[in-house]
Design a protein around this motif. Structure first.
Motif, PDB file in Angstrom:
ATOM      1  N   LEU A  39       0.806  -1.226   0.000  1.00 53.21           N
ATOM      2  CA  LEU A  39       0.000   0.000   0.000  1.00 53.21           C
ATOM      3  C   LEU A  39       0.838   1.275   0.000  1.00 53.21           C
ATOM      4  O   LEU A  39       0.295   2.372  -0.043  1.00 53.21           O
ATOM      5  CB  LEU A  39      -0.936   0.018   1.218  1.00 53.21           C
ATOM      6  CG  LEU A  39      -1.890  -1.166   1.377  1.00 53.21           C
ATOM      7  CD1 LEU A  39      -2.686  -1.028   2.660  1.00 53.21           C
ATOM      8  CD2 LEU A  39      -2.815  -1.293   0.173  1.00 53.21           C
ATOM      9  N   ALA A  40       2.158   1.139   0.031  1.00 54.83           N
ATOM     10  CA  ALA A  40       3.012   2.325   0.173  1.00 54.83           C
ATOM     11  C   ALA A  40       2.958   3.213  -1.059  1.00 54.83           C
ATOM     12  O   ALA A  40       2.985   4.443  -0.952  1.00 54.83           O
ATOM     13  CB  ALA A  40       4.452   1.896   0.455  1.00 54.83           C
ATOM     14  N   ASN A  41       2.874   2.600  -2.244  1.00 55.19           N
ATOM     15  CA  ASN A  41       2.824   3.366  -3.485  1.00 55.19           C
ATOM     16  C   ASN A  41       1.430   3.259  -4.091  1.00 55.19           C
ATOM     17  O   ASN A  41       0.494   2.817  -3.441  1.00 55.19           O
ATOM     18  CB  ASN A  41       3.892   2.843  -4.454  1.00 55.19           C
ATOM     19  CG  ASN A  41       5.295   2.954  -3.887  1.00 55.19           C
ATOM     20  OD1 ASN A  41       5.683   3.998  -3.377  1.00 55.19           O
ATOM     21  ND2 ASN A  41       6.047   1.865  -3.941  1.00 55.19           N
ATOM     22  N   ASP A  44      -2.875  -1.061  -7.372  1.00 51.94           N
ATOM     23  CA  ASP A  44      -3.311  -1.436  -8.719  1.00 51.94           C
ATOM     24  C   ASP A  44      -4.666  -0.812  -9.054  1.00 51.94           C
ATOM     25  O   ASP A  44      -4.891  -0.372 -10.188  1.00 51.94           O
ATOM     26  CB  ASP A  44      -3.371  -2.955  -8.838  1.00 51.94           C
ATOM     27  CG  ASP A  44      -1.989  -3.583  -8.786  1.00 51.94           C
ATOM     28  OD1 ASP A  44      -1.007  -2.889  -9.099  1.00 51.94           O
ATOM     29  OD2 ASP A  44      -1.881  -4.764  -8.426  1.00 51.94           O
ATOM     30  N   ALA A  45      -5.565  -0.758  -8.087  1.00 51.04           N
ATOM     31  CA  ALA A  45      -6.866  -0.132  -8.334  1.00 51.04           C
ATOM     32  C   ALA A  45      -6.708   1.354  -8.649  1.00 51.04           C
ATOM     33  O   ALA A  45      -7.406   1.897  -9.517  1.00 51.04           O
ATOM     34  CB  ALA A  45      -7.779  -0.326  -7.125  1.00 51.04           C
ATOM     35  N   GLU A  46      -5.790   2.009  -7.964  1.00 49.24           N
ATOM     36  CA  GLU A  46      -5.535   3.430  -8.237  1.00 49.24           C
ATOM     37  C   GLU A  46      -4.917   3.616  -9.619  1.00 49.24           C
ATOM     38  O   GLU A  46      -5.230   4.591 -10.322  1.00 49.24           O
ATOM     39  CB  GLU A  46      -4.627   4.010  -7.153  1.00 49.24           C
ATOM     40  CG  GLU A  46      -5.315   4.152  -5.807  1.00 49.24           C
ATOM     41  CD  GLU A  46      -4.349   4.426  -4.659  1.00 49.24           C
ATOM     42  OE1 GLU A  46      -4.817   4.813  -3.571  1.00 49.24           O
ATOM     43  OE2 GLU A  46      -3.121   4.230  -4.844  1.00 49.24           O
ATOM     44  N   LEU A  60     -13.996  -1.187  -8.027  1.00 49.49           N
ATOM     45  CA  LEU A  60     -14.548  -1.755  -6.803  1.00 49.49           C
ATOM     46  C   LEU A  60     -13.476  -1.894  -5.727  1.00 49.49           C
ATOM     47  O   LEU A  60     -12.307  -2.157  -6.032  1.00 49.49           O
ATOM     48  CB  LEU A  60     -15.174  -3.116  -7.097  1.00 49.49           C
ATOM     49  CG  LEU A  60     -16.286  -3.099  -8.163  1.00 49.49           C
ATOM     50  CD1 LEU A  60     -16.764  -4.515  -8.436  1.00 49.49           C
ATOM     51  CD2 LEU A  60     -17.443  -2.218  -7.717  1.00 49.49           C
ATOM     52  N   PRO A  61     -13.847  -1.733  -4.468  1.00 42.47           N
ATOM     53  CA  PRO A  61     -12.857  -1.821  -3.380  1.00 42.47           C
ATOM     54  C   PRO A  61     -12.317  -3.234  -3.210  1.00 42.47           C
ATOM     55  O   PRO A  61     -13.038  -4.217  -3.384  1.00 42.47           O
ATOM     56  CB  PRO A  61     -13.651  -1.372  -2.148  1.00 42.47           C
ATOM     57  CG  PRO A  61     -15.077  -1.643  -2.484  1.00 42.47           C
ATOM     58  CD  PRO A  61     -15.205  -1.427  -3.960  1.00 42.47           C
ATOM     59  N   GLU A  62     -11.048  -3.325  -2.866  1.00 42.21           N
ATOM     60  CA  GLU A  62     -10.421  -4.606  -2.608  1.00 42.21           C
ATOM     61  C   GLU A  62     -11.052  -5.250  -1.374  1.00 42.21           C
ATOM     62  O   GLU A  62     -11.450  -4.557  -0.444  1.00 42.21           O
ATOM     63  CB  GLU A  62      -8.919  -4.446  -2.376  1.00 42.21           C
ATOM     64  CG  GLU A  62      -8.164  -3.754  -3.502  1.00 42.21           C
ATOM     65  CD  GLU A  62      -8.038  -2.252  -3.287  1.00 42.21           C
ATOM     66  OE1 GLU A  62      -8.910  -1.671  -2.594  1.00 42.21           O
ATOM     67  OE2 GLU A  62      -7.075  -1.660  -3.803  1.00 42.21           O
ATOM     68  N   THR A  68       2.189  -5.093   3.195  1.00 40.73           N
ATOM     69  CA  THR A  68       3.505  -5.486   2.702  1.00 40.73           C
ATOM     70  C   THR A  68       3.449  -5.960   1.253  1.00 40.73           C
ATOM     71  O   THR A  68       2.601  -6.795   0.898  1.00 40.73           O
ATOM     72  CB  THR A  68       4.070  -6.631   3.572  1.00 40.73           C
ATOM     73  OG1 THR A  68       4.069  -6.211   4.931  1.00 40.73           O
ATOM     74  CG2 THR A  68       5.488  -6.975   3.150  1.00 40.73           C
ATOM     75  N   PRO A  69       4.351  -5.484   0.385  1.00 37.21           N
ATOM     76  CA  PRO A  69       4.414  -5.976  -0.993  1.00 37.21           C
ATOM     77  C   PRO A  69       5.084  -7.348  -1.034  1.00 37.21           C
ATOM     78  O   PRO A  69       6.290  -7.476  -1.275  1.00 37.21           O
ATOM     79  CB  PRO A  69       5.241  -4.913  -1.710  1.00 37.21           C
ATOM     80  CG  PRO A  69       6.111  -4.330  -0.651  1.00 37.21           C
ATOM     81  CD  PRO A  69       5.318  -4.389   0.624  1.00 37.21           C
TER      82      PRO A  69
END
Length: 215
Positions: A39-41, A44-46, A60-62, A68-69
């Motif tokens: 979530l740091a960068n 994918d949805a963004e 749609l929301p995850e 953590t990646p």
């Protein structure tokens, strides 16, 4: 008929998020990534929201947003949760839905469940994104074989990267799957250039030709 398509890949960083954005836009549909790890960068949805012209409400929301990646099973353990496959049922929507997987097919969602096993439960048609770089024949044929062993329907392969006609033809022939097209790497990547590149290299009618799906 409700159209639901899974976009998977032979591995991480192949380009399936960009392809998912292009497909969502071309179908004027919805996009869903059930599990986001990292979530740091930009998520994918963004990224899909930035690269499409569909309303933001169609992104749609995850179901799971993990910090953590890493592989989803490990990222979930770090966050102190366990992914429950029963909560990952695809939506039934009046317009097409593009579902993007997390990483490659064999990525574990839990210590007991691989992502491909979830796809086997869904039985939805899959588009496999494959790089055109060196090594793609092996990675692609192994992925195709894994899908077929579980009787997961394959719409075809979407290649991503520079032209590699022999590798693309070899994968389609040995894998007995359709070559849907090739999305080139774009020097300028935005909604306009992506939409144009997809329209030039893919046919929506071919993508939606469920009758041509292979087992």
């Amino acid at each position: 008929m409700t159209i639901r398509i899974v976009v998977a890949a032979t591995g991480t960083d192949v380009g399936k998020t960009v392809f998912s954005a292009a497909l969502t836009n071309a179908l004027d549909g919805y996009y869903w990534k059930p599990v986001q790890a990292g979530l740091a960068n930009e998520t994918d949805a963004e990224t899909v929201n930035r690269l499409t012209r569909v309303p933001e409400s169609r992104i749609l929301p995850e179901r799971y947003r993990l910090n953590t990646p890493a592989s989803p099973h490990f990222a979930a353990e770090i966050d102190g949760i366990e992914i429950d496959a029963k909560t990952l049922s695809p939506f039934g929507l009046p317009t097409p839905l593009v579902i993007e997987t997390a990483g490659g097919l064999m990525v574990p969602l839990t210590r007991r469940l691989l992502q491909i096993d979830l796809l086997a439960q869904w039985r939805l048609p899959v588009i496999l994104c494959a790089s055109t770089a060196l090594g793609t024949i092996n990675h692609s044929l192994l992925s195709i074989e894994a899908l077929k062993r579980r009787a997961i329907p394959i719409l075809g392969v979407a290649f991503i990267g520079g032209e590699n006609a022999d590798s693309e033809r070899t994968i389609a022939t040995f894998g007995a799957v359709r070559r849907l097209g090739r999305l080139p790497r774009l020097d300028v990547l935005d909604a306009d250039t992506l939409q144009s590149a997809f329209a030039q290299n893919f046919s929506v009618a071919d993508v939606l030709d469920i009758g041509a799906v292979g087992p």
